[in-house]
Design an enzyme around this catalytic site. Structure first.
Site, short mmCIF file in Angstrom:
data_model
loop_
_atom_site.label_atom_id
_atom_site.label_comp_id
_atom_site.label_asym_id
_atom_site.label_seq_id
_atom_site.Cartn_x
_atom_site.Cartn_y
_atom_site.Cartn_z
N GLY A 38 0.84 -1.20 0.00
CA GLY A 38 0.00 0.00 0.00
C GLY A 38 0.87 1.24 0.00
O GLY A 38 2.10 1.18 0.20
N SER A 40 2.54 4.94 0.91
CA SER A 40 3.19 5.46 2.11
C SER A 40 2.12 6.02 3.04
O SER A 40 1.23 6.76 2.61
CB SER A 40 4.16 6.57 1.68
OG SER A 40 4.76 7.15 2.81
N ALA A 42 -0.15 4.27 4.56
CA ALA A 42 -1.39 3.48 4.56
C ALA A 42 -1.51 2.58 5.78
O ALA A 42 -2.58 2.05 6.07
CB ALA A 42 -1.49 2.64 3.28
N GLY A 43 -0.40 2.38 6.49
CA GLY A 43 -0.48 1.60 7.74
C GLY A 43 0.28 0.28 7.73
O GLY A 43 0.09 -0.54 8.62
N LYS A 44 1.16 0.08 6.76
CA LYS A 44 1.90 -1.18 6.66
C LYS A 44 2.74 -1.43 7.92
O LYS A 44 2.72 -2.51 8.50
CB LYS A 44 2.82 -1.17 5.42
CG LYS A 44 2.10 -0.91 4.11
CD LYS A 44 3.03 -0.83 2.92
CE LYS A 44 4.08 0.26 2.96
NZ LYS A 44 3.54 1.64 2.93
N SER A 111 5.84 -1.96 -2.31
CA SER A 111 5.74 -2.97 -3.38
C SER A 111 4.65 -2.59 -4.40
O SER A 111 3.61 -3.26 -4.48
CB SER A 111 5.51 -4.38 -2.82
OG SER A 111 4.64 -4.44 -1.72
N1 LIG Z 1 9.84 8.30 -4.05
C1 LIG Z 1 9.36 7.63 -3.00
N2 LIG Z 1 8.23 6.89 -3.13
C2 LIG Z 1 7.75 6.22 -2.08
N3 LIG Z 1 8.35 6.15 -0.86
C3 LIG Z 1 9.49 6.88 -0.69
C4 LIG Z 1 10.03 7.62 -1.74
N4 LIG Z 1 11.17 8.23 -1.28
C5 LIG Z 1 11.31 7.86 -0.01
N5 LIG Z 1 10.32 7.04 0.37
C6 LIG Z 1 10.26 6.36 1.68
O1 LIG Z 1 10.65 5.02 1.41
C7 LIG Z 1 9.67 4.13 1.89
C8 LIG Z 1 9.26 3.16 0.79
O2 LIG Z 1 10.25 2.23 0.55
P1 LIG Z 1 9.85 0.78 0.08
O3 LIG Z 1 11.09 -0.01 0.08
O4 LIG Z 1 8.72 0.28 0.87
O5 LIG Z 1 9.37 1.06 -1.43
S1 LIG Z 1 9.21 0.01 -2.61
O6 LIG Z 1 8.50 -1.15 -2.08
O7 LIG Z 1 10.53 -0.38 -3.10
O8 LIG Z 1 8.45 0.72 -3.64
C9 LIG Z 1 8.47 4.91 2.30
O9 LIG Z 1 8.11 4.35 3.54
P2 LIG Z 1 6.58 4.17 4.01
O10 LIG Z 1 6.10 5.56 4.25
O11 LIG Z 1 6.70 3.38 5.27
O12 LIG Z 1 5.82 3.45 2.95
C10 LIG Z 1 8.93 6.35 2.39
O13 LIG Z 1 9.21 6.68 3.73
N1 LIG Z 2 -6.50 0.46 10.39
C1 LIG Z 2 -5.28 1.00 10.42
N2 LIG Z 2 -4.19 0.25 10.16
C2 LIG Z 2 -2.96 0.80 10.19
N3 LIG Z 2 -2.69 2.11 10.47
C3 LIG Z 2 -3.74 2.91 10.73
C4 LIG Z 2 -5.08 2.40 10.71
N4 LIG Z 2 -5.92 3.42 11.01
C5 LIG Z 2 -5.15 4.50 11.21
N5 LIG Z 2 -3.82 4.21 11.05
C6 LIG Z 2 -2.73 5.20 11.21
O1 LIG Z 2 -2.13 5.43 9.94
C7 LIG Z 2 -0.74 5.70 10.08
C8 LIG Z 2 0.01 4.71 9.23
O2 LIG Z 2 1.39 5.00 9.26
P1 LIG Z 2 2.47 3.87 8.92
O3 LIG Z 2 2.16 2.62 9.64
O4 LIG Z 2 3.83 4.48 9.14
O5 LIG Z 2 2.20 3.64 7.36
P2 LIG Z 2 3.17 2.98 6.27
O6 LIG Z 2 4.08 2.01 6.98
O7 LIG Z 2 2.24 2.30 5.31
O8 LIG Z 2 3.92 4.10 5.64
C9 LIG Z 2 -0.42 5.56 11.56
O9 LIG Z 2 -0.42 6.85 12.13
C10 LIG Z 2 -1.57 4.71 12.09
O10 LIG Z 2 -1.87 4.96 13.47
#
Ligand SMILES: Nc1ncnc2c1ncn2[C@@H]1O[C@H](COP(=O)(O)OS(=O)(=O)O)[C@@H](OP(=O)(O)O)[C@H]1O
Ligand SMILES: Nc1ncnc2c1ncn2[C@@H]1O[C@H](COP(=O)(O)OP(=O)(O)O)[C@@H](O)[C@H]1O
Length: 208
Positions: A38, A40, A42-44, A111
Site C-alpha cells: 500500500g 506510504s 497506509a499503515g503497513k 511494493s
Molecule cells: N519516491 C518515494 N516513493 C515512495 N516512498 C518513498 C520515496 N522516497 C522515499 N520514500 C520512503 O521510502 C519508503 C518506501 O520504501 P519501500 O522499500 O517500501 O518502497 S518500494 O516497495 O521499493 O516501492 C516509504 O516508507 P513508508 O512511508 O513506510 O511506505 C517512504 O518513507
Molecule cells: N486500520 C489502520 N491500520 C494501520 N494504520 C492505521 C489504521 N488506522 C489509522 N492508522 C494510522 O495510519 C498511520 C500509518 O502509518 P504507517 O504505519 O507508518 O504507514 P506505512 O508504513 O504504510 O507508511 C499511523 O499513524 C496509524 O496509526
C-alpha cells in the site's frame, strides 16, 4: 509443494541451499508470508508491528520493513521501477528463506508493482509457503491529511521525484487475501481481521 532438499535448487536466477530441518523441528510450526502492500502512510508498518505482537507468544516472527530494509539490505537502491523491483526481489528472497524455517514473516514495503508481488507469490507457492497479500487501502486524500512523515507535502511541492501515488504508479492488488480499509477502520479492528484470516487458514491458533 517442493520438498525440503539438500544441496542447491535452481530457482531461475537464484541458486539457494535449503537444508531439511531434523526431528520435531520439521513439524513444529509452519512459516508463512504476510505481505503488506500500500501507499506510504497506509499503515503497513503500524499493522505489521501490531499483528506481530499478537503472534509472538505462539510464533517466531520477523518483520521486513521497507524503511529498515532500505538502510541495510537494499542500501543504495532508489525508487525507479528497476530499483523497486530489485528491492522487492531481495525482500522476497529473505522472506522465503525465513518462512522455510517456520518463521512468520511480515513484509511491509510499498511494493507498487503487481508483477513483482506476483513473482514473490509464485516462488513462495512453488515451495508450499503460504503467502497472503494484505492490501492496505486508503484514499490519497486521507494519506495527504495524515502525512505521517511529511513526505506528501514535499512530493506535492515537487521535491521528491517518483513519489508513489503522486508522481509514480501504484498498482493495487486484484484479489488480495485481506483488504484493509485503513482510512475507515481502527488499528485494533484491522489486527483482529488479519488474525482471523490466519486462524481460518490454520496458520495460527486463537490466543488463549
Ligand atoms: N519516491 C518515494 N516513493 C515512495 N516512498 C518513498 C520515496 N522516497 C522515499 N520514500 C520512503 O521510502 C519508503 C518506501 O520504501 P519501500 O522499500 O517500501 O518502497 S518500494 O516497495 O521499493 O516501492 C516509504 O516508507 P513508508 O512511508 O513506510 O511506505 C517512504 O518513507
Ligand atoms: N486500520 C489502520 N491500520 C494501520 N494504520 C492505521 C489504521 N488506522 C489509522 N492508522 C494510522 O495510519 C498511520 C500509518 O502509518 P504507517 O504505519 O507508518 O504507514 P506505512 O508504513 O504504510 O507508511 C499511523 O499513524 C496509524 O496509526
Amino acid at each position: 509443494m517442493i520438498p525440503w532438499t539438500l544441496g542447491f535448487r535452481d530457482e531461475g536466477h537464484e541458486r539457494e541451499a535449503a537444508v531439511k530441518p531434523s526431528g520435531d523441528d520439521a513439524v513444529r510450526s509452519k512459516g508463512f508470508i504476510l505481505w503488506f502492500t500500500g501507499l506510504s502512510g497506509a499503515g503497513k508498518s503500524t499493522l505489521s508491528v501490531e499483528v506481530s505482537r499478537r503472534l509472538m507468544p505462539r510464533h517466531s516472527v520477523d518483520i521486513l520493513d521497507g524503511d529498515e530494509i532500505r538502510n541495510f539490505l537494499s542500501r543504495g537502491l532508489g525508487f525507479t521501477r528497476p530499483d523497486r523491483e530489485e528491492n522487492i526481489r531481495r525482500i522476497g528472497f529473505v522472506a522465503r528463506r525465513l518462512a522455510r524455517h517456520g518463521i512468520a514473516v511480515l513484509s511491509a514495503a510499498i511494493s507498487p508493482y503487481r508483477d513483482s508481488r506476483d513473482e514473490v507469490r509464485r516462488l513462495a507457492a512453488e515451495e508450499g509457503i503460504p503467502f497472503l497479500e494484505v492490501y492496505m487501502q486508503a484514499s490519497l486524500e486521507v494519506l495527504i491529511r495524515r502525512d505521517v512523515k511529511g513526505l506528501y507535502k514535499k512530493a506535492l511541492a515537487g521535491e521528491i521525484p517518483h513519489f508513489t501515488g503522486i508522481s509514480d504508479p501504484y498498482e493495487p492488488p486484484e484479489s488480495p487475501e485481506i483488504l484493509i480499509l485503513s482510512d475507515s477502520e481502527s488499528v485494533e479492528m484491522s489486527v483482529a481481521r488479519v488474525l482471523a484470516v490466519l486462524e481460518e487458514r490454520g496458520l495460527t491458533s486463537p490466543a488463549r
